[in-house]
Motif scaffolding. Structure first.
Motif, short mmCIF file in Angstrom:
data_model
loop_
_atom_site.label_atom_id
_atom_site.label_comp_id
_atom_site.label_asym_id
_atom_site.label_seq_id
_atom_site.Cartn_x
_atom_site.Cartn_y
_atom_site.Cartn_z
N LEU A 107 0.81 -1.21 0.00
CA LEU A 107 0.00 0.00 0.00
C LEU A 107 0.85 1.26 0.00
CD1 LEU A 107 -2.71 -1.06 2.61
CD2 LEU A 107 -2.80 -1.27 0.10
N THR A 108 1.90 1.26 0.79
CA THR A 108 2.74 2.44 0.95
C THR A 108 4.17 1.99 1.24
OG1 THR A 108 0.86 3.58 1.97
CG2 THR A 108 2.99 4.62 2.24
N LYS A 109 5.12 2.76 0.76
CA LYS A 109 6.51 2.51 1.12
C LYS A 109 7.18 3.86 1.33
CE LYS A 109 7.96 2.11 -3.71
NZ LYS A 109 8.67 1.26 -4.68
N GLY A 110 8.29 3.83 2.03
CA GLY A 110 8.99 5.08 2.27
C GLY A 110 10.16 4.89 3.20
N TYR A 111 10.71 6.02 3.64
CA TYR A 111 11.81 5.96 4.59
C TYR A 111 11.85 7.24 5.41
CZ TYR A 111 14.55 8.80 1.28
OH TYR A 111 15.00 9.78 0.44
N THR A 112 12.56 7.15 6.54
CA THR A 112 12.88 8.32 7.34
C THR A 112 14.38 8.35 7.56
OG1 THR A 112 12.52 7.10 9.41
CG2 THR A 112 10.68 8.43 8.58
N VAL A 113 14.92 9.54 7.73
CA VAL A 113 16.33 9.72 8.06
C VAL A 113 16.38 10.55 9.33
CG1 VAL A 113 18.53 10.74 7.35
CG2 VAL A 113 17.07 9.59 5.65
N GLN A 114 17.20 10.08 10.29
CA GLN A 114 17.41 10.79 11.54
C GLN A 114 18.90 11.00 11.73
OE1 GLN A 114 14.58 7.67 13.33
NE2 GLN A 114 14.80 9.21 14.96
N VAL A 115 19.25 12.10 12.37
CA VAL A 115 20.66 12.38 12.66
C VAL A 115 20.83 12.59 14.16
CG1 VAL A 115 21.18 13.34 10.39
CG2 VAL A 115 20.40 14.85 12.23
N ALA A 116 22.01 12.26 14.63
CA ALA A 116 22.32 12.45 16.06
C ALA A 116 22.66 13.91 16.31
CB ALA A 116 23.49 11.56 16.47
N VAL A 117 22.09 14.43 17.39
CA VAL A 117 22.38 15.78 17.84
C VAL A 117 22.75 15.70 19.32
CG1 VAL A 117 21.38 18.07 18.26
CG2 VAL A 117 20.78 16.82 16.17
N SER A 118 23.88 16.30 19.66
CA SER A 118 24.30 16.31 21.06
C SER A 118 23.32 17.15 21.87
CB SER A 118 25.71 16.91 21.17
OG SER A 118 26.00 17.19 22.53
N ARG A 119 22.79 16.58 22.93
CA ARG A 119 21.87 17.33 23.79
C ARG A 119 22.63 18.40 24.58
NH1 ARG A 119 16.89 15.91 25.20
NH2 ARG A 119 17.28 16.09 27.41
N ALA A 120 23.92 18.17 24.83
CA ALA A 120 24.70 19.13 25.61
C ALA A 120 25.00 20.40 24.81
CB ALA A 120 26.01 18.49 26.08
N THR A 121 25.30 20.24 23.51
CA THR A 121 25.72 21.38 22.71
C THR A 121 24.69 21.81 21.66
OG1 THR A 121 26.78 20.03 21.01
CG2 THR A 121 28.13 20.66 22.93
N GLY A 122 23.76 20.91 21.33
CA GLY A 122 22.81 21.19 20.26
C GLY A 122 23.40 21.03 18.87
N GLU A 123 24.63 20.55 18.80
CA GLU A 123 25.32 20.38 17.52
C GLU A 123 25.04 19.01 16.92
OE1 GLU A 123 27.34 22.69 15.96
OE2 GLU A 123 26.72 24.09 17.52
N MET A 124 24.91 18.98 15.60
CA MET A 124 24.74 17.71 14.90
C MET A 124 26.06 16.95 14.93
SD MET A 124 23.26 17.02 11.11
CE MET A 124 24.64 16.55 10.10
N CYS A 125 25.98 15.66 15.13
CA CYS A 125 27.16 14.80 15.15
C CYS A 125 27.41 14.29 13.72
CB CYS A 125 26.95 13.61 16.08
SG CYS A 125 26.54 14.10 17.77
N TYR A 126 28.65 14.31 13.31
CA TYR A 126 29.00 13.84 11.97
C TYR A 126 29.64 12.46 12.00
CZ TYR A 126 27.69 18.42 10.38
OH TYR A 126 26.98 19.55 10.09
N ALA A 127 29.42 11.76 13.10
CA ALA A 127 29.89 10.39 13.25
C ALA A 127 28.85 9.66 14.09
CB ALA A 127 31.25 10.35 13.94
N THR A 128 28.78 8.36 13.91
CA THR A 128 27.83 7.56 14.68
C THR A 128 28.25 7.55 16.14
OG1 THR A 128 27.42 6.16 12.77
CG2 THR A 128 26.84 5.25 14.92
N PRO A 129 27.36 7.92 17.04
CA PRO A 129 27.70 7.84 18.46
C PRO A 129 28.04 6.39 18.85
CG PRO A 129 25.75 9.18 18.17
CD PRO A 129 26.04 8.53 16.84
N PRO A 130 29.08 6.20 19.64
CA PRO A 130 29.48 4.84 20.03
C PRO A 130 28.35 4.04 20.67
CG PRO A 130 31.16 6.43 20.68
CD PRO A 130 29.98 7.21 20.17
N ILE A 131 27.44 4.69 21.38
CA ILE A 131 26.34 3.96 22.04
C ILE A 131 25.46 3.25 21.01
CG2 ILE A 131 24.86 6.01 22.16
CD1 ILE A 131 24.98 3.17 24.75
N LEU A 132 25.23 3.86 19.86
CA LEU A 132 24.41 3.22 18.82
C LEU A 132 25.11 1.98 18.30
CD1 LEU A 132 21.96 3.00 16.99
CD2 LEU A 132 23.12 4.58 15.41
N GLU A 133 26.40 2.08 18.02
CA GLU A 133 27.14 0.91 17.54
C GLU A 133 27.11 -0.20 18.59
OE1 GLU A 133 30.82 1.28 15.51
OE2 GLU A 133 30.30 3.26 14.73
#
Length: 149
Positions: A107-133
């Motif tokens: 019926l439907t297909k799609g995708y979402t993209v999410q990026v990691a953002v540091s809660r301390a700084t509000g900056e986007m992370c340009y590497a996968t946080p170790p916790i996710l790995e």
């Protein structure tokens, strides 16, 4: 982690009356809600849901959504939402399929993209946080053990 099995979650839904329009067809915006419900189930399965993300010091906002409407979901029909994690390095990309359980029709297909953002700084992370790995590695090891049994 290149040989990792792709985490997947399945969610079955019976389309409720409050999600449809006067033609008994699901309003287009509700498909995103179904994606979100399946995404939450997927994140729970890998042990890194939104609460765990926050506690680990990261927010993961959705920055891109794509939907392709193939056919209509209708009132009182049972559908299956399948969410599959397909990318996890630098960003989370989750693909979705919504399938009519009676006809097995996509019926439907799609995708979402999410990026990691540091809660301390509000900056986007340009590497996968170790916790996710770590969470993905633990999920993969658990799945491998289950397959051997």
């Amino acid at each position: 982690m290149t040989d990792m099995c792709l985490p997947e979650a399945v969610l079955d839904i019976q389309i409720p009356f409050y999600d449809v329009d006067s033609m008994d067809i699901v309003w287009h915006g509700h498909y995103l809600k179904y994606f979100e419900d399946a995404r939450c189930r997927l994140l729970d399965a890998i042990g890194y849901n939104y609460i765990a993300m926050r506690e680990s010091g990261y927010g993961w906002p959705v920055v891109d959504v794509r939907l392709k409407y193939v056919d209509s979901a209708r009132f009182n029909r049972r559908v299956r939402v399948v969410a599959t994690l397909v990318e996890w390095q630098i960003r989370l990309k989750i693909q979705y399929r919504i399938i009519d359980l009676e006809t097995d029709r996509l019926l439907t297909k799609g995708y979402t993209v999410q990026v990691a953002v540091s809660r301390a700084t509000g900056e986007m992370c340009y590497a996968t946080p170790p916790i996710l790995e770590q969470k993905l590695r633990a999920y993969d090891q658990q799945r491998t053990r289950e397959e051997r049994v």
